[in-house]
Motif scaffolding. Structure first.
Motif, PDB file in Angstrom:
ATOM      1  N   ASP A  99      -6.888  -4.456  -5.032  1.00 15.11           N
ATOM      2  CA  ASP A  99      -5.780  -4.117  -4.129  1.00 15.11           C
ATOM      3  C   ASP A  99      -4.466  -4.765  -4.561  1.00 15.11           C
ATOM      4  OD1 ASP A  99      -7.344  -2.478  -2.582  1.00 15.11           O
ATOM      5  OD2 ASP A  99      -7.887  -4.053  -1.154  1.00 15.11           O
TER       6      ASP A  99
ATOM      7  N   PRO B 237       0.822  -1.231   0.000  1.00  7.88           N
ATOM      8  CA  PRO B 237       0.000   0.000   0.000  1.00  7.88           C
ATOM      9  C   PRO B 237       0.848   1.271   0.000  1.00  7.88           C
ATOM     10  CG  PRO B 237      -0.808  -1.569   1.630  1.00  7.88           C
ATOM     11  CD  PRO B 237       0.513  -2.088   1.152  1.00  7.88           C
TER      12      PRO B 237
ATOM     13  N   TYR C  62      -5.116  11.165  -4.003  1.00 11.49           N
ATOM     14  CA  TYR C  62      -4.859   9.721  -4.029  1.00 11.49           C
ATOM     15  C   TYR C  62      -6.090   8.941  -3.564  1.00 11.49           C
ATOM     16  CZ  TYR C  62      -2.905   5.137  -3.119  1.00 11.49           C
ATOM     17  OH  TYR C  62      -2.685   3.781  -3.110  1.00 11.49           O
ATOM     18  N   ASN C  63      -6.719   9.415  -2.513  1.00 11.12           N
ATOM     19  CA  ASN C  63      -7.922   8.737  -2.010  1.00 11.12           C
ATOM     20  C   ASN C  63      -9.032   8.757  -3.066  1.00 11.12           C
ATOM     21  OD1 ASN C  63      -7.955   7.944   1.148  1.00 11.12           O
ATOM     22  ND2 ASN C  63      -6.488   9.569   0.793  1.00 11.12           N
ATOM     23  N   GLU C  64      -9.204   9.894  -3.735  1.00 18.38           N
ATOM     24  CA  GLU C  64     -10.238   9.978  -4.782  1.00 18.38           C
ATOM     25  C   GLU C  64      -9.868   9.111  -5.983  1.00 18.38           C
ATOM     26  OE1 GLU C  64     -11.295  14.046  -5.649  1.00 18.38           O
ATOM     27  OE2 GLU C  64     -11.757  14.473  -3.543  1.00 18.38           O
TER      28      GLU C  64
ATOM     29  N   GLU D 130       3.186   5.156   7.691  1.00 15.66           N
ATOM     30  CA  GLU D 130       1.892   5.777   7.385  1.00 15.66           C
ATOM     31  C   GLU D 130       1.923   6.372   5.973  1.00 15.66           C
ATOM     32  OE1 GLU D 130      -0.745   5.914   9.349  1.00 15.66           O
ATOM     33  OE2 GLU D 130       0.146   5.094  11.173  1.00 15.66           O
ATOM     34  N   ALA D 131       0.905   6.032   5.185  1.00 12.68           N
ATOM     35  CA  ALA D 131       0.858   6.499   3.792  1.00 12.68           C
ATOM     36  C   ALA D 131       0.797   8.030   3.717  1.00 12.68           C
ATOM     37  CB  ALA D 131      -0.349   5.881   3.089  1.00 12.68           C
ATOM     38  N   GLU D 132      -0.013   8.622   4.570  1.00 11.83           N
ATOM     39  CA  GLU D 132      -0.156  10.082   4.532  1.00 11.83           C
ATOM     40  C   GLU D 132       1.181  10.768   4.854  1.00 11.83           C
ATOM     41  OE1 GLU D 132      -2.741  11.652   7.513  1.00 11.83           O
ATOM     42  OE2 GLU D 132      -2.888  13.610   6.563  1.00 11.83           O
ATOM     43  N   GLU D 133       1.892  10.215   5.826  1.00  9.78           N
ATOM     44  CA  GLU D 133       3.196  10.763   6.223  1.00  9.78           C
ATOM     45  C   GLU D 133       4.204  10.636   5.080  1.00  9.78           C
ATOM     46  OE1 GLU D 133       5.073  12.916   8.980  1.00  9.78           O
ATOM     47  OE2 GLU D 133       3.066  12.092   9.284  1.00  9.78           O
TER      48      GLU D 133
ATOM     49  N   TYR E 261      -8.161   6.382  -5.856  1.00  8.99           N
ATOM     50  CA  TYR E 261      -8.369   4.976  -5.492  1.00  8.99           C
ATOM     51  C   TYR E 261      -9.855   4.614  -5.570  1.00  8.99           C
ATOM     52  CZ  TYR E 261      -6.354   0.652  -3.782  1.00  8.99           C
ATOM     53  OH  TYR E 261      -5.890  -0.640  -3.701  1.00  8.99           O
ATOM     54  N   ALA E 262     -10.710   5.583  -5.219  1.00 11.99           N
ATOM     55  CA  ALA E 262     -12.150   5.342  -5.316  1.00 11.99           C
ATOM     56  C   ALA E 262     -12.564   5.175  -6.789  1.00 11.99           C
ATOM     57  CB  ALA E 262     -12.920   6.492  -4.663  1.00 11.99           C
TER      58      ALA E 262
ATOM     59  N   TRP F 178      -2.626  13.878  -1.118  1.00  9.65           N
ATOM     60  CA  TRP F 178      -3.219  12.791  -0.316  1.00  9.65           C
ATOM     61  C   TRP F 178      -4.717  12.647  -0.624  1.00  9.65           C
ATOM     62  CZ3 TRP F 178      -2.747   8.383   1.730  1.00  9.65           C
ATOM     63  CH2 TRP F 178      -3.593   7.928   2.744  1.00  9.65           C
ATOM     64  N   ASP F 179      -5.427  13.772  -0.671  1.00 10.41           N
ATOM     65  CA  ASP F 179      -6.851  13.704  -1.002  1.00 10.41           C
ATOM     66  C   ASP F 179      -7.041  13.176  -2.429  1.00 10.41           C
ATOM     67  OD1 ASP F 179      -7.632  14.626   1.457  1.00 10.41           O
ATOM     68  OD2 ASP F 179      -7.867  16.717   0.835  1.00 10.41           O
TER      69      ASP F 179
ATOM     70  N   TYR G 137     -11.482   1.734  -7.844  1.00  9.78           N
ATOM     71  CA  TYR G 137     -12.368   0.744  -7.225  1.00  9.78           C
ATOM     72  C   TYR G 137     -13.702   0.681  -7.973  1.00  9.78           C
ATOM     73  CZ  TYR G 137     -14.669  -1.707  -3.326  1.00  9.78           C
ATOM     74  OH  TYR G 137     -15.345  -2.615  -2.542  1.00  9.78           O
TER      75      TYR G 137
END
Lengths: 202, 74
Positions: free
Chosen positions: A186, A19, A164-166, A134-137, A168-169, A161-162, A172
């Motif tokens: 994954d 990850p 990356y989350n979007e 930690e990924a965010e770090e 990944y969504a 970081w935001d 998915y």
């Protein structure tokens, strides 16, 4: 090959790190660089050491994650690939007369602060950055390293970081529609994952 | 009207995302989080409001991957 934009990624390939590796690849691409990693292609006929040397010589930048400095259980072998490849990269920079190699920039990451200095005291001079697993770090450390090396207009760590989350969504959502299960998504091969990042960022 | 299962455009999303200081609820594409909560449970509860108003809620793991995708209640 664009030496100025290539960045050699030397990190663990175990399941625990996977990850973080994906976050790292997204971050590098989002900042506008091209990660070069042995997993970018898989040719069983290719000699691994030749491939590593080719990646090192084609990259101005490099990130070496030495997070596996400590064994997790009694009897676990210490994996020496990462420090070995860091040594190759330092050698390429310091023993080569070519001007472009002298300009190489190297980031050393670790999971636990000062673990690298304890396990590899030859590197006690180095300013290692700690991501604490930690990924965010990790995003913060990598982003700030680029900025510290004079890169202008680097997006903020929060926006990466935001993003990356979007991202990944999106991955998915789109892969689920094609029948992929969460575990398939994954565990997408890194080459396929990087190609998907390119599709989304262009 | 098209059935929900056959919709072709992605639904609006609200994300529950790890932050250094806790867990944020953040609408897709927004510059800032709607609110940052101390715990993930509180953030998931906070995101439920936008689910009732038509957004899917995407709950992320701390590494950014997907823990759960809750479709909107509308």
């Amino acid at each position: 090959m664009d030496f100025q934009k290539n960045i050699f990624i030397n990190c663990p390939f175990d399941d625990d790190y996977f990850p973080l590796l994906k976050t790292l690849l997204y971050t590098v691409k989002r900042i506008g660089f091209k990660p070069r990693i042995t997993l970018e292609r898989n040719d069983s006929g290719e000699i691994r050491l030749h491939k590593i040397k080719e990646l090192i010589e084609s990259s101005k930048y490099s990130i070496h994650d030495l997070s596996r400095a400590r064994a997790k259980y009694v009897g676990e072998y210490f994996r020496q690939n990462m420090p070995f490849e860091l040594g190759l990269d330092l050698g390429c920079r310091d023993y080569n007369e070519k001007k472009e190699f002298k300009s190489k920039k190297i980031l050393i990451l670790e999971e636990e602060r000062y673990s690298t200095q304890k396990a590899l005291s030859d590197l006690s001079f180095a300013d290692c950055k700690c991501h604490k697993g930690e990924a965010e770090e990790l995003v913060y450390e990598v982003r700030n390293w680029f900025a510290e090396n004079g890169l202008k207009s680097v997006p903020s760590a929060s926006s990466i970081w935001d993003g990356y989350n979007e991202f990944y969504a999106d991955l998915y959502y789109e892969k689920s529609k094609l029948g992929f299960k969460p575990k398939d998504i994954d565990r997408l091969p890194i080459a396929e994952f990087m190609s998907y990042i390119d599709d989304k960022l262009t | 009207m098209a059935k929900r299962s056959s919709r072709s455009t992605p639904p609006k999303r609200t994300h529950v995302v790890k932050r250094e200081s806790g867990w944020a609820v953040k609408k897709q594409g927004a510059q800032r989080a709607t609110k940052v909560y101390r715990t993930k449970e509180q953030a998931v509860k906070g995101a439920e409001k936008s689910r009732r108003s038509g957004n899917d809620v995407v709950i992320h793991k701390k590494d950014g991957s997907i823990q759960k995708w809750k479709k909107s209640n509308k």
